[in-house]
Motif scaffolding. Structure first.
Motif, PDB file in Angstrom:
ATOM      1  N   ALA A   1       0.821  -1.222   0.000  1.00 13.37           N
ATOM      2  CA  ALA A   1       0.000   0.000   0.000  1.00 13.37           C
ATOM      3  C   ALA A   1       0.851   1.267   0.000  1.00 13.37           C
ATOM      4  CB  ALA A   1      -0.944   0.002   1.198  1.00 13.37           C
ATOM      5  N   ASN A   2       1.991   1.212   0.650  1.00 12.28           N
ATOM      6  CA  ASN A   2       2.884   2.366   0.711  1.00 12.28           C
ATOM      7  C   ASN A   2       4.096   2.074  -0.176  1.00 12.28           C
ATOM      8  OD1 ASN A   2       4.633   4.428   1.328  1.00 12.28           O
ATOM      9  ND2 ASN A   2       4.428   4.228   3.548  1.00 12.28           N
ATOM     10  N   ALA A   3       4.041   2.517  -1.408  1.00 11.70           N
ATOM     11  CA  ALA A   3       5.082   2.194  -2.397  1.00 11.70           C
ATOM     12  C   ALA A   3       6.473   2.664  -1.977  1.00 11.70           C
ATOM     13  CB  ALA A   3       4.720   2.784  -3.750  1.00 11.70           C
ATOM     14  N   GLY A   4       6.558   3.715  -1.202  1.00 13.56           N
ATOM     15  CA  GLY A   4       7.853   4.245  -0.793  1.00 13.56           C
ATOM     16  C   GLY A   4       8.406   3.611   0.470  1.00 13.56           C
ATOM     17  N   GLN A   5       7.667   2.694   1.058  1.00  8.87           N
ATOM     18  CA  GLN A   5       8.083   2.079   2.319  1.00  8.87           C
ATOM     19  C   GLN A   5       9.282   1.167   2.106  1.00  8.87           C
ATOM     20  OE1 GLN A   5       5.060  -0.333   4.256  1.00  8.87           O
ATOM     21  NE2 GLN A   5       5.740   0.541   6.193  1.00  8.87           N
ATOM     22  N   ASP A   6      10.196   1.191   3.061  1.00  7.43           N
ATOM     23  CA  ASP A   6      11.355   0.313   3.019  1.00  7.43           C
ATOM     24  C   ASP A   6      10.890  -1.144   3.053  1.00  7.43           C
ATOM     25  OD1 ASP A   6      14.343   0.034   3.236  1.00  7.43           O
ATOM     26  OD2 ASP A   6      13.732  -1.053   5.046  1.00  7.43           O
ATOM     27  N   ASP A   7      11.477  -1.987   2.235  1.00 10.76           N
ATOM     28  CA  ASP A   7      11.086  -3.391   2.133  1.00 10.76           C
ATOM     29  C   ASP A   7      11.107  -4.086   3.495  1.00 10.76           C
ATOM     30  OD1 ASP A   7      10.593  -5.885   0.478  1.00 10.76           O
ATOM     31  OD2 ASP A   7      12.462  -6.428   1.495  1.00 10.76           O
ATOM     32  N   PHE A   8      12.097  -3.823   4.299  1.00 16.90           N
ATOM     33  CA  PHE A   8      12.257  -4.459   5.608  1.00 16.90           C
ATOM     34  C   PHE A   8      11.063  -4.172   6.520  1.00 16.90           C
ATOM     35  CE2 PHE A   8      13.869  -4.719   9.956  1.00 16.90           C
ATOM     36  CZ  PHE A   8      14.566  -5.913   9.933  1.00 16.90           C
ATOM     37  N   ASP A   9      10.449  -3.003   6.364  1.00 18.42           N
ATOM     38  CA  ASP A   9       9.379  -2.544   7.255  1.00 18.42           C
ATOM     39  C   ASP A   9       7.968  -2.792   6.723  1.00 18.42           C
ATOM     40  OD1 ASP A   9      11.234  -1.539   9.129  1.00 18.42           O
ATOM     41  OD2 ASP A   9      11.484   0.272   7.928  1.00 18.42           O
TER      42      ASP A   9
ATOM     43  N   MET B   1      10.898 -15.976  21.318  1.00 14.37           N
ATOM     44  CA  MET B   1      11.148 -16.141  19.884  1.00 14.37           C
ATOM     45  C   MET B   1      12.604 -15.777  19.597  1.00 14.37           C
ATOM     46  SD  MET B   1       7.586 -14.566  18.322  1.00 14.37           S
ATOM     47  CE  MET B   1       8.409 -14.022  16.866  1.00 14.37           C
ATOM     48  N   ILE B   2      13.238 -16.553  18.738  1.00 13.48           N
ATOM     49  CA  ILE B   2      14.622 -16.279  18.343  1.00 13.48           C
ATOM     50  C   ILE B   2      14.586 -15.452  17.063  1.00 13.48           C
ATOM     51  CG2 ILE B   2      16.813 -17.299  17.640  1.00 13.48           C
ATOM     52  CD1 ILE B   2      15.850 -19.870  19.194  1.00 13.48           C
ATOM     53  N   GLN B   3      15.201 -14.275  17.107  1.00 13.94           N
ATOM     54  CA  GLN B   3      15.200 -13.383  15.959  1.00 13.94           C
ATOM     55  C   GLN B   3      16.626 -13.236  15.421  1.00 13.94           C
ATOM     56  OE1 GLN B   3      13.034  -9.684  16.627  1.00 13.94           O
ATOM     57  NE2 GLN B   3      11.908 -10.657  18.306  1.00 13.94           N
ATOM     58  N   HIS B   4      16.755 -13.435  14.102  1.00 15.08           N
ATOM     59  CA  HIS B   4      18.066 -13.310  13.452  1.00 15.08           C
ATOM     60  C   HIS B   4      17.971 -12.334  12.290  1.00 15.08           C
ATOM     61  CE1 HIS B   4      19.884 -16.525  15.728  1.00 15.08           C
ATOM     62  NE2 HIS B   4      19.065 -17.446  15.238  1.00 15.08           N
ATOM     63  N   ASP B   5      18.737 -11.261  12.364  1.00 15.70           N
ATOM     64  CA  ASP B   5      18.822 -10.326  11.239  1.00 15.70           C
ATOM     65  C   ASP B   5      19.298 -11.034   9.973  1.00 15.70           C
ATOM     66  OD1 ASP B   5      18.083  -8.164  12.840  1.00 15.70           O
ATOM     67  OD2 ASP B   5      20.157  -7.617  13.290  1.00 15.70           O
ATOM     68  N   PHE B   6      20.153 -12.037  10.129  1.00 15.11           N
ATOM     69  CA  PHE B   6      20.755 -12.691   8.969  1.00 15.11           C
ATOM     70  C   PHE B   6      19.762 -13.546   8.171  1.00 15.11           C
ATOM     71  CE2 PHE B   6      21.994 -15.585  12.511  1.00 15.11           C
ATOM     72  CZ  PHE B   6      21.435 -16.781  12.064  1.00 15.11           C
ATOM     73  N   LEU B   7      18.532 -13.702   8.660  1.00 16.43           N
ATOM     74  CA  LEU B   7      17.520 -14.444   7.894  1.00 16.43           C
ATOM     75  C   LEU B   7      16.739 -13.558   6.928  1.00 16.43           C
ATOM     76  CD1 LEU B   7      16.107 -16.933  10.562  1.00 16.43           C
ATOM     77  CD2 LEU B   7      17.501 -17.475   8.543  1.00 16.43           C
ATOM     78  N   TYR B   8      16.981 -12.250   6.961  1.00 18.12           N
ATOM     79  CA  TYR B   8      16.319 -11.339   6.018  1.00 18.12           C
ATOM     80  C   TYR B   8      16.930 -11.558   4.641  1.00 18.12           C
ATOM     81  CZ  TYR B   8      14.872  -6.974   3.766  1.00 18.12           C
ATOM     82  OH  TYR B   8      14.359  -6.047   2.890  1.00 18.12           O
ATOM     83  N   HIS B   9      16.126 -11.993   3.678  1.00 16.03           N
ATOM     84  CA  HIS B   9      16.580 -12.332   2.317  1.00 16.03           C
ATOM     85  C   HIS B   9      17.810 -13.235   2.350  1.00 16.03           C
ATOM     86  CE1 HIS B   9      13.599 -10.047   0.208  1.00 16.03           C
ATOM     87  NE2 HIS B   9      13.835  -8.993   0.954  1.00 16.03           N
ATOM     88  N   ALA B  10      17.720 -14.259   3.174  1.00 11.26           N
ATOM     89  CA  ALA B  10      18.856 -15.144   3.420  1.00 11.26           C
ATOM     90  C   ALA B  10      19.069 -16.154   2.301  1.00 11.26           C
ATOM     91  CB  ALA B  10      18.624 -15.897   4.721  1.00 11.26           C
ATOM     92  N   PRO B  11      20.338 -16.368   1.938  1.00  7.62           N
ATOM     93  CA  PRO B  11      20.659 -17.503   1.057  1.00  7.62           C
ATOM     94  C   PRO B  11      20.622 -18.782   1.899  1.00  7.62           C
ATOM     95  CG  PRO B  11      22.654 -16.316   1.646  1.00  7.62           C
ATOM     96  CD  PRO B  11      21.512 -15.552   2.243  1.00  7.62           C
ATOM     97  N   PRO B  12      20.601 -19.947   1.258  1.00 10.11           N
ATOM     98  CA  PRO B  12      20.465 -21.213   1.989  1.00 10.11           C
ATOM     99  C   PRO B  12      21.441 -21.421   3.149  1.00 10.11           C
ATOM    100  CG  PRO B  12      20.168 -21.601  -0.334  1.00 10.11           C
ATOM    101  CD  PRO B  12      20.597 -20.156  -0.197  1.00 10.11           C
ATOM    102  N   GLU B  13      22.667 -21.011   3.008  1.00 11.22           N
ATOM    103  CA  GLU B  13      23.647 -21.265   4.083  1.00 11.22           C
ATOM    104  C   GLU B  13      23.298 -20.545   5.387  1.00 11.22           C
ATOM    105  OE1 GLU B  13      25.404 -18.115   1.311  1.00 11.22           O
ATOM    106  OE2 GLU B  13      24.502 -20.089   1.041  1.00 11.22           O
ATOM    107  N   ARG B  14      22.525 -19.481   5.315  1.00 13.51           N
ATOM    108  CA  ARG B  14      22.136 -18.784   6.553  1.00 13.51           C
ATOM    109  C   ARG B  14      21.065 -19.559   7.313  1.00 13.51           C
ATOM    110  NH1 ARG B  14      21.957 -12.691   4.534  1.00 13.51           N
ATOM    111  NH2 ARG B  14      24.111 -12.508   3.857  1.00 13.51           N
ATOM    112  N   PHE B  15      20.255 -20.323   6.613  1.00  8.53           N
ATOM    113  CA  PHE B  15      19.286 -21.174   7.300  1.00  8.53           C
ATOM    114  C   PHE B  15      20.044 -22.225   8.111  1.00  8.53           C
ATOM    115  CE2 PHE B  15      16.777 -19.332   3.945  1.00  8.53           C
ATOM    116  CZ  PHE B  15      15.537 -19.150   4.522  1.00  8.53           C
ATOM    117  N   ALA B  16      21.099 -22.779   7.523  1.00 10.25           N
ATOM    118  CA  ALA B  16      21.931 -23.761   8.223  1.00 10.25           C
ATOM    119  C   ALA B  16      22.521 -23.150   9.486  1.00 10.25           C
ATOM    120  CB  ALA B  16      23.037 -24.256   7.294  1.00 10.25           C
TER     121      ALA B  16
END
Length: 163
Positions: A15-23, A77-92
């Protein structure tokens, strides 16, 4: 035996085209699908012990619905910044950090990384993880640290529009 559920975040709002993807928040459909999918997991008799999530708003909000359904406090809850648009190795990386007393864990993240990751796990392949899709596997191990070498078996997949 360990169980891993990989969950793509629910439908997000544009809805907000200018909004940062992360938010970007969930849209109305996302707020409907996430609790519905959390209930489907409970209806299967599955109790999630641990929630691991990307810190992006849409993944975090989706994970909160599942945490609520499984009576997991947000503070646990466990929160990891590194899971944002993560490649497969970050899931590991997230998996090996899990304590062994956890038997069933759910990881909440984003495409395309989550689809790439699930397609590396078993012979069951999925073209594209739809929003709020769940791809579940069982692993023949008693320790998350051994997940890479453990035998993995497809358990099930589910998504909101699956009939």
């Amino acid at each position: 035996m360990k169980h891993l559920l990989l969950v793509r975040h629910a439908k997000s709002s544009w809805a907000n085209a200018g909004q940062d993807d992360f938010d970007r928040p969930l849209n109305e459909r996302g707020h409907k699908d996430a609790p519905m999918m959390a209930k489907r997991i409970l209806d299967r008799g599955i109790k999630i012990d641990s929630i691991i999530t990307s810190t992006a708003l849409r993944a975090l909000t989706t994970a909160e619905y599942f945490a609520h359904a499984n009576e997991i406090p947000k503070s646990k809850m466990i929160q990891h910044d590194f899971l944002y648009h993560a490649p497969p190795e970050r899931f590991a990386k997230a998996i090996v950090l899990l304590p062994d007393e956890i038997n069933t864990a759910a990881i909440f993240a984003h495409n395309p990384g989550i689809t790439d990751f699930v397609n590396q796990l078993t012979s069951t392949q999925i073209d594209d993880m739809p929003t709020c899709a769940i791809f579940a596997i069982t692993m023949h191990t008693t320790s998350w640290k051994n997940w890479a070498k453990a035998k993995k078996e497809y358990w099930f997949a589910d998504w909101p529009k699956q009939v």
